[in-house]
Design a protein around this motif. Sequence first.
Motif, PDB file in Angstrom:
ATOM      1  N   UNK A  74       0.844  -1.197   0.000  1.00 27.25           N
ATOM      2  CA  UNK A  74       0.000   0.000   0.000  1.00 27.25           C
ATOM      3  C   UNK A  74       0.880   1.248   0.000  1.00 27.25           C
ATOM      4  N   UNK A  75       2.004   1.175   0.732  1.00 25.07           N
ATOM      5  CA  UNK A  75       2.906   2.319   0.870  1.00 25.07           C
ATOM      6  C   UNK A  75       4.335   1.929   0.495  1.00 25.07           C
ATOM      7  N   UNK A 106       4.961   6.932   0.891  1.00 23.61           N
ATOM      8  CA  UNK A 106       4.248   7.397  -0.308  1.00 23.61           C
ATOM      9  C   UNK A 106       3.322   6.279  -0.753  1.00 23.61           C
ATOM     10  N   UNK A 107       2.152   6.632  -1.210  1.00 22.88           N
ATOM     11  CA  UNK A 107       1.198   5.634  -1.672  1.00 22.88           C
ATOM     12  C   UNK A 107       1.659   5.025  -2.996  1.00 22.88           C
ATOM     13  N   UNK A 108       1.544   3.710  -3.097  1.00 24.52           N
ATOM     14  CA  UNK A 108       1.736   3.058  -4.387  1.00 24.52           C
ATOM     15  C   UNK A 108       0.477   3.303  -5.223  1.00 24.52           C
ATOM     16  N   UNK A 109       0.532   3.113  -6.538  1.00 26.51           N
ATOM     17  CA  UNK A 109      -0.691   3.259  -7.348  1.00 26.51           C
ATOM     18  C   UNK A 109      -1.825   2.367  -6.853  1.00 26.51           C
ATOM     19  N   UNK A 110      -1.496   1.118  -6.518  1.00 25.75           N
ATOM     20  CA  UNK A 110      -2.531   0.221  -5.981  1.00 25.75           C
ATOM     21  C   UNK A 110      -3.013   0.712  -4.624  1.00 25.75           C
ATOM     22  N   UNK A 160      -5.578   3.639  -4.922  1.00 26.66           N
ATOM     23  CA  UNK A 160      -6.920   3.151  -5.245  1.00 26.66           C
ATOM     24  C   UNK A 160      -7.554   2.473  -4.035  1.00 26.66           C
ATOM     25  N   UNK A 161      -6.739   1.704  -3.327  1.00 24.07           N
ATOM     26  CA  UNK A 161      -7.212   0.958  -2.167  1.00 24.07           C
ATOM     27  C   UNK A 161      -7.698   1.907  -1.061  1.00 24.07           C
ATOM     28  N   UNK A 162      -6.939   2.961  -0.808  1.00 20.65           N
ATOM     29  CA  UNK A 162      -7.305   3.912   0.257  1.00 20.65           C
ATOM     30  C   UNK A 162      -8.581   4.667  -0.110  1.00 20.65           C
ATOM     31  N   UNK A 163      -8.763   4.978  -1.381  1.00 20.93           N
ATOM     32  CA  UNK A 163     -10.010   5.621  -1.805  1.00 20.93           C
ATOM     33  C   UNK A 163     -11.210   4.742  -1.469  1.00 20.93           C
ATOM     34  N   UNK A 164     -11.068   3.465  -1.750  1.00 20.40           N
ATOM     35  CA  UNK A 164     -12.129   2.511  -1.425  1.00 20.40           C
ATOM     36  C   UNK A 164     -12.326   2.431   0.087  1.00 20.40           C
TER      37      UNK A 164
END
Length: 304
Positions: free
Chosen positions: A56-57, A65-69, A72-76
Motif C-alpha cells: 500500500x505504501x 508514499x502511496x503506491x498506485x494500488x 486506489x485501495x485507500x479511496x475505497x
Amino acid sequence: MADFQGDISTTTKQIDYCIELAHTLNFSRAAENTFVSQPTFSYQLKLLEDEVGFKIFERNGKGAALTPAGAQFVTYLSGMREDMKRAIEQGQNFSARYRDNITVSMMVRQAIYFLPEAIRIFEKEQPGVQVTPLFQYDNGVESFLKDESDILFALIEQTKHIPGINIHKLFDSGIYLITDKNDPLAKKNIITDEDIYGRTLMVGGGSPNALRSVQQKLISSGKIEYFNSPDHDSTLVNVASGKGICLAPGFLNDHSGQFAWIPYDCRECFHCVLCTHKTDSRESLASFIKTLQKLYKDAVAFPL
C-alpha cells in the motif's frame, strides 16, 4: 492473495491507520494522531499489507508514499469507513430507543417541507418507530428499487415504469420565478413571459420535464439570454450573485425568505407523490404517510 471482501482478519483499527498514513505520509505523525506507538502502528500496517497481498505504501527516509494500488485501495477504504461510521451511528440511535425504522428518500431537505413536523407528530404517536431522512440528489429511484429506502419522494412522471410499487398523492406544485429580493420583479404578484424578456435565465441542472418545456419555450422566443447551471444550489448562488433569474418547482422553496418566489403564469405543474413497495404492508408506514398527507391537505394557504 486474500480476498479483502471475503473471510479476512483486517480490523477497523488497521483501516483507520491506513487512512491516517495516507493523509499524513508520515509514520510518526500518523501514529501520534491515532494514539499508538510508532512500532505498533508500523506493525499493524505490515499485517494489513500481508493480508491484502500488495504494498500500500512505499517506505522512504522521509516517511511514506502511496503506491498506485495503494492510492486506489485507500479511496475505497475511505468510502467504506464513512459508510461503516454512519451505520454504527444509526445502529446506536436505533438500538437505544426504537423497534422499527422508516427511511424516506428525497433529493433535498425542502422537497417535503412538512417532513420535520410529520416526524414530530408521528414519533409522538408511535414512539417505537424511527423515521430516517435519506438525501439523494441523484439515483434516488435506483436506491429505492434496491430496498435502500422505504418511501421515495418523486414526481408522478418518474414512477410510470416502476414495477411493484404503491403511489400516494402528496401535493401538486407550481412553477415559480426566483429572484433576488431587491429585483424589480420581486414586487409582482404573478410573472408572465413578457416580464422575463430581456433577462438572463438560469437553465439546466436536471430540470423536470414540465420545467424544461417552459424553459425551452422561453429560449426559443429569442427574447431572453440563458445560462447553464448544473444544479439547484448552484442556481441559487448564481441568482444571489446577480448572474440572472430562474424558474423552479415550488417544492424546492425552503421558505427562508432569502429570495423572492413569484408564481409563474403557466399551466404546467408538478404532481408530487410518495412511493412505497407493495411488499411493505406495515401499518406504521401507512400511518406516517397519512400524517404527511394531512399536513399538506390542512395547509390550504401554503404556497407550493
